[in-house]
Design a protein around this motif. Structure first.
Motif, short mmCIF file in Angstrom:
data_model
loop_
_atom_site.label_atom_id
_atom_site.label_comp_id
_atom_site.label_asym_id
_atom_site.label_seq_id
_atom_site.Cartn_x
_atom_site.Cartn_y
_atom_site.Cartn_z
N ARG A 5 0.86 -1.18 0.00
CA ARG A 5 0.00 0.00 0.00
C ARG A 5 0.90 1.24 0.00
O ARG A 5 1.64 1.48 0.95
N CYS A 6 0.82 2.02 -1.07
CA CYS A 6 1.77 3.11 -1.29
C CYS A 6 1.09 4.48 -1.33
O CYS A 6 -0.11 4.59 -1.58
N ALA A 7 1.90 5.51 -1.10
CA ALA A 7 1.47 6.89 -1.27
C ALA A 7 2.55 7.64 -2.04
O ALA A 7 3.74 7.32 -1.92
N ALA A 8 2.14 8.61 -2.82
CA ALA A 8 3.08 9.44 -3.58
C ALA A 8 3.02 10.87 -3.07
O ALA A 8 1.95 11.45 -2.97
N ILE A 9 4.19 11.42 -2.78
CA ILE A 9 4.30 12.80 -2.31
C ILE A 9 4.90 13.63 -3.44
O ILE A 9 6.06 13.45 -3.82
N GLY A 10 4.12 14.54 -3.99
CA GLY A 10 4.55 15.36 -5.12
C GLY A 10 4.00 14.81 -6.42
O GLY A 10 4.25 13.64 -6.76
N LEU A 11 3.25 15.62 -7.17
CA LEU A 11 2.62 15.17 -8.40
C LEU A 11 3.04 16.01 -9.60
O LEU A 11 2.24 16.34 -10.47
N ALA A 19 3.17 7.82 -9.59
CA ALA A 19 1.86 7.54 -9.02
C ALA A 19 1.03 6.67 -9.96
O ALA A 19 0.38 5.71 -9.51
N THR A 20 1.03 6.97 -11.23
CA THR A 20 0.24 6.17 -12.17
C THR A 20 0.81 4.76 -12.32
O THR A 20 0.06 3.80 -12.51
N ASN A 21 2.13 4.64 -12.23
CA ASN A 21 2.73 3.30 -12.27
C ASN A 21 2.28 2.48 -11.05
O ASN A 21 1.93 1.31 -11.18
N LEU A 22 2.28 3.10 -9.89
CA LEU A 22 1.84 2.41 -8.68
C LEU A 22 0.37 2.05 -8.74
O LEU A 22 -0.06 1.01 -8.22
N ALA A 23 -0.41 2.90 -9.40
CA ALA A 23 -1.86 2.69 -9.47
C ALA A 23 -2.28 1.64 -10.48
O ALA A 23 -3.33 1.00 -10.30
N GLY A 24 -1.47 1.44 -11.53
CA GLY A 24 -1.95 0.55 -12.57
C GLY A 24 -0.95 -0.33 -13.28
O GLY A 24 -1.35 -1.30 -13.94
N GLN A 28 1.87 -5.64 -7.87
CA GLN A 28 2.05 -5.85 -6.43
C GLN A 28 1.82 -4.60 -5.60
O GLN A 28 2.06 -4.60 -4.40
N SER A 29 1.35 -3.50 -6.21
CA SER A 29 1.18 -2.25 -5.47
C SER A 29 -0.24 -1.72 -5.57
O SER A 29 -0.94 -1.95 -6.56
N ASP A 30 -0.64 -1.01 -4.52
CA ASP A 30 -1.89 -0.24 -4.52
C ASP A 30 -1.54 1.21 -4.18
O ASP A 30 -0.80 1.45 -3.22
N LEU A 31 -2.05 2.15 -4.95
CA LEU A 31 -1.87 3.55 -4.63
C LEU A 31 -3.03 3.98 -3.74
O LEU A 31 -4.17 4.08 -4.19
N VAL A 32 -2.73 4.26 -2.48
CA VAL A 32 -3.75 4.59 -1.50
C VAL A 32 -4.00 6.09 -1.42
O VAL A 32 -5.14 6.55 -1.31
N ALA A 33 -2.92 6.87 -1.48
CA ALA A 33 -3.05 8.32 -1.29
C ALA A 33 -1.98 9.07 -2.04
O ALA A 33 -0.91 8.52 -2.37
#
Length: 340
Positions: A5-11, A19-24, A28-33
Motif C-alpha cells: 500500500r503506497c502513497a506518492a508525495i509530489g505530483l 503515481a500512475t505506475n503504482l496505481a496501474g 504488487q502495489s496499490d496507490l492509496v493516497a
C-alpha cells in the motif's frame, strides 16, 4: 498476492508518472493516497483516480497506518526534509534524485538512515533501462573485458521552466547526476577528481538565476579510469541521451536520438523522428525501478538497489563540479570536502 500500500508525495511530471505506475502498472502495489501542495494538481489527478485519497500536507500521509511505503517526488529543495520525516515515520521510501542540494544534509540523512535501518531507494532510473542493464551485465560477465573510459551525453531539448530551474539545483545537479551515477556504476569505483567548464550559450534567463545551459565535465576515478560528460539544454532536435563505454575487448554504445526505426524520404528531404523527452525515453525504466522498490520492500530486503550512499557520492561530485567551474580548474573530491 501480497500487495504494498503506497502513497506518492509530489505530483509533478515524475511524481505523476510514479503515481500512475503504482496505481496501474505494478501488480504488487496499490496507490492509496497522494499529496501535493497544490489543490488544483490534486483535483486534476482525482479526475483519473477518484478512489485515491488526497492530502495537501504530506505529514498526514506519514501518520497513516494503512500506508506501507512512500514515494517522494516533491520539489528538489524539499527532498531532504521530506525524506527525514519519512525515515522517522518508519516507512520505507523511494526518493527521486537528488538526495539533497546540501552535502551536510545529505551526510546527515545517510547517518539517520543507517541508525534507523531505514529502507531508502534513490531514483537513478537509468540503472533500470534495459540497454544500460545489458551493458552492465556484459561488463560483469567479462564478455567485454574491463571498462576503460566512458563518454556520456545528456542533452535536453530546451530551457526548463524558470520556476523549476530556480529550485532544481542547476544543470549539473538536475541532469548530469545521472551520468555521474552511471560512471560510478559501470566502473565500480569512486571519483577522485573533477574538472568542469560551463557557460550560458543560448538561454540568458538561466544565467540570470545563476544557472547554465551547457557543461563539459572530466572525471578521474580511484582505479585510474576516466570519463567525459556533456550536459546541455540545447538539443533543439529532441531529447538526446547516449553513453559509450570503451572496454578492453571492444566498445558498447547505449542510446539513440531516434525514437523509432522510421526514416521518411520525400521531396523535402530525409526525416527521422527524435525522442521528445525523458519520460518517453525512460518509460520502461521508471516502471522497472518502481517495481524493484515494491518487490524489495515486500520481500523485506535490507538494502535497496540504489542506496542513500549512492546519492551522497553523486551529490558531492556534482557540487565539486560546480566549484570547479567557479574556480576554473580541476578539484579533487577530498579537497572539496575539506573546504566545504
Amino acid at each position: 498476492m501480497e500487495r504494498l500500500r503506497c502513497a506518492a508525495i509530489g505530483l509533478g511530471r515524475l511524481g505523476y508518472r510514479h503515481a500512475t505506475n503504482l496505481a496501474g502498472s505494478i501488480p504488487q502495489s496499490d496507490l492509496v493516497a497522494v499529496s501535493d501542495v497544490s489543490q488544483a494538481t490534486l483535483d486534476a489527478f482525482s479526475v483519473s483516480y477518484p478512489e485515491v485519497q488526497q492530502h495537501l500536507n504530506y505529514q498526514d500521509i506519514l501518520k497513516r497506518d494503512d500506508i506501507d511505503a512512500v514515494v517522494i517526488a516533491s520539489s528538489t529543495s524539499s527532498h531532504g526534509q521530506v525524506l527525514r520525516d519519512t525515515i522517522l515515520s518508519g516507512k520505507p521510501a523511494f526518493l527521486e534524485k537528488p538526495l539533497s542540494m546540501d552535502w551536510y544534509e545529505a551526510v546527515e540523512l545517510e547517518r539517520l538512515a543507517m541508525e534507523k535501518k531505514a529502507f531508502v531507494q534513490l531514483g537513478f532510473m537509468r540503472r533500470f533501462d534495459r540497454s544500460y542493464v545489458e551493458a552492465k551485465e556484459q561488463i560483469v560477465s567479462g564478455t567485454m573485458g574491463e571498462p576503460v573510459s566512458i563518454l556520456g551525453i545528456s542533452r535536453d531539448p530546451g530551457c526548463p521552466p524558470i520556476a523549476f530551474a530556480k529550485t532544481s539545483g542547476g544543470l549539473v545537479l538536475d541532469l548530469c547526476v545521472h551520468d555521474i551515477d552511471l560512471c560510478r556504476w559501470f566502473f565500480n569505483s569512486e571519483i577522485t577528481e573533477v574538472y568542469a567548464r560551463g557557460a550560458v550559450v543560448r538561454y540568458p534567463e538561466l544565467g540570470e538565476i545563476g544557472d547554465i545551459d551547457h557543461v563539459n565535465i572530466e572525471l578521474t576515478f580511484s582505479n585510474g579510469k576516466v570519463a567525459s560528460l556533456e550536459g546541455s539544454r540545447n538539443s533543439q532536435y529532441g531529447y538526446d541521451v547516449r553513453t559509450e563505454i570503451v572496454c578492453s575487448k571492444g566498445s558498447m554504445n547505449v542510446g539513440s536520438v531516434q525514437q523509432q526505426g522510421l526514416t521518411v524520404l520525400d521531396a523535402g528531404g530525409t526525416r527521422q523522428y527524435s525522442v521528445p523527452g525523458f519520460l518517453e525515453r525512460f518509460y520502461d525504466a521508471y516502471r522497472m525501478e518502481m517495481q524493484q522498490f515494491v518487490l524489495d520492500v515486500l520481500k523485506k530486503k535490507e538494502a535497496p538497489a540504489v542506496t542513500v550512499m549512492d546519492g551522497v557520492r553523486t551529490l558531492e561530485v556534482a557540487l565539486a563540479a560546480n566549484e570547479s567551474m567557479r574556480l576554473n580548474r580541476p578539484i579533487t573530491i577530498d579537497q572539496w570536502k575539506s573546504e566545504v
